[in-house]
Design an enzyme around this catalytic site. Sequence first.
Site, PDB file in Angstrom:
ATOM      1  N   LYS A 204       0.818  -1.220   0.017  1.00  0.00           N
ATOM      2  CA  LYS A 204       0.061  -0.034   0.099  1.00  0.00           C
ATOM      3  C   LYS A 204       0.904   1.145   0.167  1.00  0.00           C
ATOM      4  CE  LYS A 204      -3.183   3.047   0.564  1.00  0.00           C
ATOM      5  NZ  LYS A 204      -4.294   3.282  -0.455  1.00  0.00           N
ATOM      6  N   CYS A 258      -3.574  10.850   1.691  1.00  0.00           N
ATOM      7  CA  CYS A 258      -2.960   9.646   1.462  1.00  0.00           C
ATOM      8  C   CYS A 258      -1.546   9.680   0.908  1.00  0.00           C
ATOM      9  CB  CYS A 258      -3.856   8.961   0.345  1.00  0.00           C
ATOM     10  SG  CYS A 258      -5.374   8.956   0.823  1.00  0.00           S
TER      11      CYS A 258
END
Length: 426
Positions: A204, A258
Site C-alpha cells: 500500500k 494519502c
Amino acid sequence: MSMKLCVMGLGYIGLPTAVMFAQHGLEVVGVDINENVINQLKNRSLHIEEPGLKDRFHSVMNSGKLTVSTVPTEADVYIIAVPTPITKDKEADLSYVISATEAILPFLKKDNLIILESTVPPRTTEDILLPILSQTGYKVGIDLLVSHSPERVLPGRLFEELIENDRIVGGINEESCLKTVFLYKKFVKGNIYMTDAKTAEMVKLIENTYRDVNIALANELAVIGEQLDINIWDAIKLANYHPRVNIHFPGPGVGGHCIAVDPWFIVEKSPETSKLIHLSRTINETAPSRIVNIIEQTVKDIDDPIITLCGLAYKGNIDDVRESPSLVIMSELIKKGYKLKLHDPLVKENFANKYVHFEDAIDNTDCLVFLTRHDGYLKLNLTDYKEKFNHRNVVDTINLLNHEMLQNEGFDTYLVGYNNLEKEEK
Ligand code: SAJ
C-alpha cells in the site's frame, strides 16, 4: 445464520465497506467513536460524499442488514478501518488503531478473524496488533486469525473500485489469508493476491510513494522547463507517448491524506535509506510556496492587489480540501497581507471571502490563479469576463487554459512549467 461483521471506523473507507458487506448478505455492525456520526447515520444522513453511497446506505439500513453503534459487538469478523494520521514529527499516529483493537478485545471469540484495513507503517500488524490481541489469552494465528488488507480505491469511484480493483491480502499465516480472501470474494471481482502482513502493508505504501515520487519528478521538471524556456507540459505529453513512460503532471503541490502522508510511513521505518522518498516529499511540500512566489512576482508592481484563487479542493472534481495545497497557498498569502477572493464550485466548507459565483470572485481582480482542475473551469472562456478584471493577470498551475488565445485577447498569462517572470523581466 449469516456471517456477522463488525467494522471499526465509519469514515470514507469504513462506511462504504460496511455498506458493501451488508449488501452482500452479511449482518454488519458499523462502529464509530464519534457520537455525532452515529446519530447522523441513525437519522439516515451521511457525513461523507461518495457517488452511490446514499442509496446503498439507505437500503441496508432499512433492511436492518446494517446497524450502527458507538460500541463494538460480538461478531465473526472484525475490520479495523480507522484513521492513521501523521504527527508533526512525520510519524504515524497509531492511537486510533490501538484503541479500536483494544475496544474489540472483550468481544473476541475463538475462530474470529481480525482484518486491519488502515494504512500503517510496515510491521504494524505483527508488532502492534498481535500483542494487543494476545491479551485475550487466545493464540493468534490459531484461535484468532489476523490479516492486513489495504484499500486502494479512488474517492469518487469508490464502489466501482471496491468491486473491480485487484486486492492484496496479507495474513499472519495461510489460514488467516484464506479466510480473508473468502470474505472479500463476496464482492471483489478483481484478483485477490495473497502475501504476508508486512508485505501487504508495504504494498500500500509503495503504491502511493510511487505516485508521490513521480509527482515530485514532474514538479522538478516544471521548474527546469521554466529555466530553459521549454513548455514542460508539451514535453511530458510527448514523452508519455513512449510505451513505457508515464510521467505524472506538475501542480501546486500534493494534497489528500494519502499521497501526502503514506511515504512518511516508510521514511519513519528507514530514515537513513529513504533519501529519494524524503526528497520527493520535500519537493512536493514546497511546491505551494513556489506558487506563492510566482503570484507575488505577478502583482509586485500593483498597489494593494486583489488575488483570486480558483480551486480549493486537493484535486479536480471532488469537494475534499484535506491537505489541499490551495489552503497552504491561501494561508501564506493571507499571512503576507494580500486581499484574497476564493472560489470553488464543489467545496462546501465556508472560508472568508469565498464566493459562490465565479464572476463575483474575479470582479476587480488583479491576479486570477487556477489551482484545481475542476471540469467547470475547463469550460470557462475568460474573454467573456475580460471587463471584470482590474489587471488581466492569470496564473495557471495546472495547464488549464489556452494561453495563446488569452494573450491575444490582452491577458498576461503565466503557465507554471513554462513561463518565467524573472527571465521575462530581462
Ligand atoms: N497530483 C499531481 N500530479 C499528478 C497526479 C496527482 O499533482 O500527476 C496531485 C493531485 O492534485 C492531488 C494529489 O496529487 O493533490 C493526490 O492525487 P491522487 O490522484 O493520487 O489522489 P488520491 O490521493 O485521492 O488517491 C490516491 C490513489 N493512489 C494512487 O493513485 C496510487 C488511490 O488509489 C488511493 O486509494 C488513495 O490515494 C489512498 O487512499 O491511498
